[in-house]
Structure formats: structure tokens, C-alpha cells
Design a protein around this motif. Structure first.
Motif, PDB file in Angstrom:
ATOM      1  N   ALA A  85       0.856  -1.180   0.000  1.00 40.61           N
ATOM      2  CA  ALA A  85       0.000   0.000   0.000  1.00 40.61           C
ATOM      3  C   ALA A  85       0.891   1.229   0.000  1.00 40.61           C
ATOM      4  O   ALA A  85       2.001   1.214   0.536  1.00 40.61           O
ATOM      5  CB  ALA A  85      -0.914   0.018   1.225  1.00 40.61           C
ATOM      6  N   THR A  86       0.404   2.316  -0.618  1.00 37.63           N
ATOM      7  CA  THR A  86       1.160   3.571  -0.626  1.00 37.63           C
ATOM      8  C   THR A  86       0.209   4.737  -0.369  1.00 37.63           C
ATOM      9  O   THR A  86      -1.006   4.632  -0.566  1.00 37.63           O
ATOM     10  CB  THR A  86       1.887   3.800  -1.968  1.00 37.63           C
ATOM     11  N   GLU A  87       0.787   5.853   0.073  1.00 42.21           N
ATOM     12  CA  GLU A  87       0.009   7.080   0.252  1.00 42.21           C
ATOM     13  C   GLU A  87       0.901   8.295   0.046  1.00 42.21           C
ATOM     14  O   GLU A  87       2.103   8.255   0.303  1.00 42.21           O
ATOM     15  CB  GLU A  87      -0.630   7.127   1.642  1.00 42.21           C
ATOM     16  N   CYS A  88       0.281   9.383  -0.456  1.00 44.03           N
ATOM     17  CA  CYS A  88       0.948  10.677  -0.573  1.00 44.03           C
ATOM     18  C   CYS A  88       0.574  11.520   0.641  1.00 44.03           C
ATOM     19  O   CYS A  88      -0.581  11.524   1.061  1.00 44.03           O
ATOM     20  CB  CYS A  88       0.503  11.408  -1.839  1.00 44.03           C
ATOM     21  N   ILE A  89       1.527  12.231   1.200  1.00 42.21           N
ATOM     22  CA  ILE A  89       1.274  13.111   2.346  1.00 42.21           C
ATOM     23  C   ILE A  89       1.698  14.532   1.981  1.00 42.21           C
ATOM     24  O   ILE A  89       2.842  14.760   1.601  1.00 42.21           O
ATOM     25  CB  ILE A  89       2.084  12.641   3.579  1.00 42.21           C
ATOM     26  N   PRO A  90       0.855  15.574   2.054  1.00 42.13           N
ATOM     27  CA  PRO A  90      -0.537  15.451   2.481  1.00 42.13           C
ATOM     28  C   PRO A  90      -1.390  14.753   1.434  1.00 42.13           C
ATOM     29  O   PRO A  90      -1.096  14.824   0.242  1.00 42.13           O
ATOM     30  CB  PRO A  90      -0.992  16.900   2.661  1.00 42.13           C
ATOM     31  N   GLU A  91      -2.419  14.073   1.909  1.00 35.27           N
ATOM     32  CA  GLU A  91      -3.299  13.324   1.023  1.00 35.27           C
ATOM     33  C   GLU A  91      -4.029  14.276   0.086  1.00 35.27           C
ATOM     34  O   GLU A  91      -4.429  15.358   0.504  1.00 35.27           O
ATOM     35  CB  GLU A  91      -4.307  12.532   1.853  1.00 35.27           C
ATOM     36  N   PRO A  92      -4.191  13.894  -1.206  1.00 40.82           N
ATOM     37  CA  PRO A  92      -5.000  14.723  -2.107  1.00 40.82           C
ATOM     38  C   PRO A  92      -6.374  14.969  -1.501  1.00 40.82           C
ATOM     39  O   PRO A  92      -6.913  14.097  -0.825  1.00 40.82           O
ATOM     40  CB  PRO A  92      -5.089  13.872  -3.376  1.00 40.82           C
ATOM     41  N   SER A  93      -6.926  16.147  -1.751  1.00 46.38           N
ATOM     42  CA  SER A  93      -8.168  16.541  -1.077  1.00 46.38           C
ATOM     43  C   SER A  93      -9.215  15.458  -1.190  1.00 46.38           C
ATOM     44  O   SER A  93      -9.711  14.972  -0.192  1.00 46.38           O
ATOM     45  CB  SER A  93      -8.691  17.847  -1.673  1.00 46.38           C
ATOM     46  N   THR A  94      -9.573  15.061  -2.412  1.00 44.00           N
ATOM     47  CA  THR A  94     -10.394  13.874  -2.654  1.00 44.00           C
ATOM     48  C   THR A  94     -10.251  13.526  -4.121  1.00 44.00           C
ATOM     49  O   THR A  94     -10.214  14.398  -4.984  1.00 44.00           O
ATOM     50  CB  THR A  94     -11.898  14.083  -2.358  1.00 44.00           C
ATOM     51  N   LEU A  95     -10.185  12.233  -4.392  1.00 46.45           N
ATOM     52  CA  LEU A  95     -10.161  11.819  -5.790  1.00 46.45           C
ATOM     53  C   LEU A  95     -11.520  12.062  -6.437  1.00 46.45           C
ATOM     54  O   LEU A  95     -11.619  12.289  -7.632  1.00 46.45           O
ATOM     55  CB  LEU A  95      -9.801  10.334  -5.882  1.00 46.45           C
ATOM     56  N   SER A  96     -12.581  12.038  -5.621  1.00 45.23           N
ATOM     57  CA  SER A  96     -13.916  12.258  -6.187  1.00 45.23           C
ATOM     58  C   SER A  96     -14.030  13.650  -6.787  1.00 45.23           C
ATOM     59  O   SER A  96     -14.721  13.852  -7.794  1.00 45.23           O
ATOM     60  CB  SER A  96     -14.984  12.050  -5.122  1.00 45.23           C
ATOM     61  N   LEU A  97     -13.355  14.649  -6.198  1.00 45.34           N
ATOM     62  CA  LEU A  97     -13.381  15.990  -6.764  1.00 45.34           C
ATOM     63  C   LEU A  97     -12.737  16.011  -8.138  1.00 45.34           C
ATOM     64  O   LEU A  97     -13.195  16.710  -9.041  1.00 45.34           O
ATOM     65  CB  LEU A  97     -12.671  16.968  -5.828  1.00 45.34           C
ATOM     66  N   ALA A  98     -11.672  15.227  -8.296  1.00 41.66           N
ATOM     67  CA  ALA A  98     -11.023  15.145  -9.600  1.00 41.66           C
ATOM     68  C   ALA A  98     -11.966  14.533 -10.627  1.00 41.66           C
ATOM     69  O   ALA A  98     -12.049  14.984 -11.777  1.00 41.66           O
ATOM     70  CB  ALA A  98      -9.744  14.324  -9.494  1.00 41.66           C
ATOM     71  N   VAL A  99     -12.695  13.493 -10.210  1.00 40.49           N
ATOM     72  CA  VAL A  99     -13.648  12.864 -11.118  1.00 40.49           C
ATOM     73  C   VAL A  99     -14.762  13.834 -11.481  1.00 40.49           C
ATOM     74  O   VAL A  99     -15.170  13.963 -12.632  1.00 40.49           O
ATOM     75  CB  VAL A  99     -14.222  11.589 -10.476  1.00 40.49           C
ATOM     76  N   LEU A 100     -15.240  14.568 -10.460  1.00 38.63           N
ATOM     77  CA  LEU A 100     -16.283  15.554 -10.721  1.00 38.63           C
ATOM     78  C   LEU A 100     -15.806  16.612 -11.696  1.00 38.63           C
ATOM     79  O   LEU A 100     -16.544  17.046 -12.585  1.00 38.63           O
ATOM     80  CB  LEU A 100     -16.713  16.212  -9.406  1.00 38.63           C
ATOM     81  N   GLY A 101     -14.552  17.034 -11.529  1.00 40.44           N
ATOM     82  CA  GLY A 101     -14.000  18.022 -12.448  1.00 40.44           C
ATOM     83  C   GLY A 101     -13.967  17.522 -13.870  1.00 40.44           C
ATOM     84  O   GLY A 101     -14.292  18.246 -14.816  1.00 40.44           O
ATOM     85  N   ALA A 102     -13.584  16.262 -14.028  1.00 43.57           N
ATOM     86  CA  ALA A 102     -13.540  15.674 -15.370  1.00 43.57           C
ATOM     87  C   ALA A 102     -14.937  15.618 -15.979  1.00 43.57           C
ATOM     88  O   ALA A 102     -15.149  15.971 -17.145  1.00 43.57           O
ATOM     89  CB  ALA A 102     -12.929  14.280 -15.307  1.00 43.57           C
TER      90      ALA A 102
END
Length: 245
Positions: free
Chosen positions: A211-228
Motif C-alpha cells: 500500500a502507498t500514500e501521498c502526504i498530504p493526502e489529495p483533497s479527494t479523488l472524487s473531486l477530480a472525477v467531478l471536475g472531469a
């Protein structure tokens, strides 16, 4: 109304396929610094039911992708073998199936090799990248030489690392490892090197869970999907609008 529908679609995309994600025996947050919640940003469970080596661009064959960002990033992951490292559907004398490593019981000279697991990342500006590994292996001798290396797109080595003592679980040895990279790279590669497997011995991996993670965590991936979705909707709206002088 339209945005509520898009929100529901985005939430479904993010959550679908992750409900039954494989847990770690040792959850990362219980042992080392970790911020994201299960099933984490990237969560790849390699059980080696089939050979993980395939053509780059199609994801890792047989991998169980369970992280919230895997839907977007999995296609560019890949695995390579070097030297005598290979995949075995089964190995004589062992009650396990789907193994990778080196079985040198029929050889006439020591063998070596390595597996390289390439993982792409969320392309976000983040100060840190954390990697958590839980792997199972079997070996014909205790303390068989093996080494983990982490490399990344920036040419950096981990700024911090930690490893648990191996423990026996259901007939295999299990170990956990944690690495921290600074800053978050575009990709990282996890390499397990077997520098010396003597004649008559073996070292085989039964499962590799990372498992991996970026810190700080991206705000939400759902926002990116909504933007698309928003861009697509806006583009269609402009196409339907009458031309004006």
C-alpha cells in the motif's frame, strides 16, 4: 440535480471494487506513521496465481487492485524478473501454489535474481510518500540473503525505513516493511534482490501486499472525477449552443 448525480457517480467509481479489499494482518497505522484510511490510496495484493510479468501498459497480471487511486493508476504498473528469478505455478514438496523466486534444488551452481515492481503515483505536489509492505515467503534455510531497494522517478532513496522481525504464519514467514520518500515522486520501484541461492536450496515468495500514500493526502479523488465530468458536460453544452457573430 445534475451535480448530485455526478457526485453519486464519482462516489460509486471511487468505492466500487474496494468493498472487499484485502486487509493487512498488521495495519500500517498501527505500527508506523500513516494517514490514509483503509483501503488506502494504492493497495495492490499480489498472490501470484498467474505470472505477474506482462507487457507494460496493461497493469500487473493477476494483481488484486483495491486502493482508491488504483482505478486511475493501475494500467501503467508492471513487474519484471531478472537473472534466475521466475514464476512457479507449484513447486515439488511444497503445499503452496503461485510462487515467485528461485528454486535451485536441481541446479549445479548458485543462482541469483530479482523482482522489480513498478508503481505509478498520484501526480500531486506532496512532501512525502509512504510505502507499506506485508509479504509471505518460504525458504529452505534460515537467513537466506535478500535485500529490498526502493528507487523513484526523482532518483531519491528512502529518507526513512523500518522492518519487522519475520514471524511464522500458516506455514510461511511473514514480514512488514515501511519506507518514506521525500518528496512524492511520479513513480517508485520496489526491488527484492536474491544475491545468492545455493545449490539445493530455494527462496520463494507466496504473497506480496503493498500500500502507498501521498502526504498530504489529495483533497479527494472524487473531486477530480467531478471536475472531469464537469469539463465533459461543459464541452457538450458549448457544442450544442448556437454560433453567434
Amino acid at each position: 440535480m445534475r451535480w448530485s448525480i455526478l457526485s453519486a457517480v464519482a462516489a460509486a467509481l471511487v468505492s466500487s471494487g474496494f468493498i472487499w479489499a484485502s486487509p493487512f494482518e498488521w495495519a500500517p497505522a498501527d505500527h508506523r506513521p500513516w494517514a490514509s484510511s483503509f483501503p488506502y490510496q494504492r493497495n495492490i495484493d499480489l498472490t501470484f496465481d498467474v505470472s505477474p510479468v506482462g507487457a507494460p501498459g496493461g497493469g500487473i497480471p493477476g494483481a488484486h487492485y483495491e486502493g482508491t487511486a488504483d482505478l486511475w493508476l493501475s494500467a501503467s504498473d508492471y513487474v519484471t524478473f531478472d537473472g534466475s528469478f521466475q514464476w512457479y505455478s507449484s513447486v515439488s514438496g511444497l503445499p503452496l501454489t503461485g510462487l515467485v523466486g528461485i528454486d535451485n534444488r536441481g541446479g549445479n551452481a548458485p543462482r541469483n535474481g530479482q523482482i522489480v515492481i513498478h508503481l505509478d503515483n498520484i501526480p500531486t505536489l506532496a512532501g512525502q510518500k509512504r510505502i507499506w509492505i506485508e509479504w509471505d515467503y518460504v525458504s529452505s534455510v534460515n537467513n537466506m540473503p535478500s535485500s529490498f531497494y526502493i528507487s523513484d522517478s526523482l532518483g531519491h532513496l528512502p529518507s526513512q525505513q523500518w522492518a519487522s522481525e519475520p514471524r511464522q504464519v500458516n506455514g510461511v514467514w511473514r514480514q512488514n516493511l515501511w519506507f518514506q520518500l521525500e518528496p512524492n515522486p511520479l513513480w517508485e520501484e520496489v526491488t527484492l534482490l536474491l544475491p545468492f541461492v545455493p545449490v539445493g536450496d530455494y527462496f520463494l515468495i507466496d504473497r506480496f501486499h503493498v500500500a502507498t500514500e501521498c502526504i498530504p493526502e489529495p483533497s479527494t479523488l472524487s473531486l477530480a472525477v467531478l471536475g472531469a465530468f464537469g469539463l465533459i458536460w461543459a464541452g457538450r453544452k458549448r457544442m450544442k449552443s448556437p454560433l453567434r457573430n
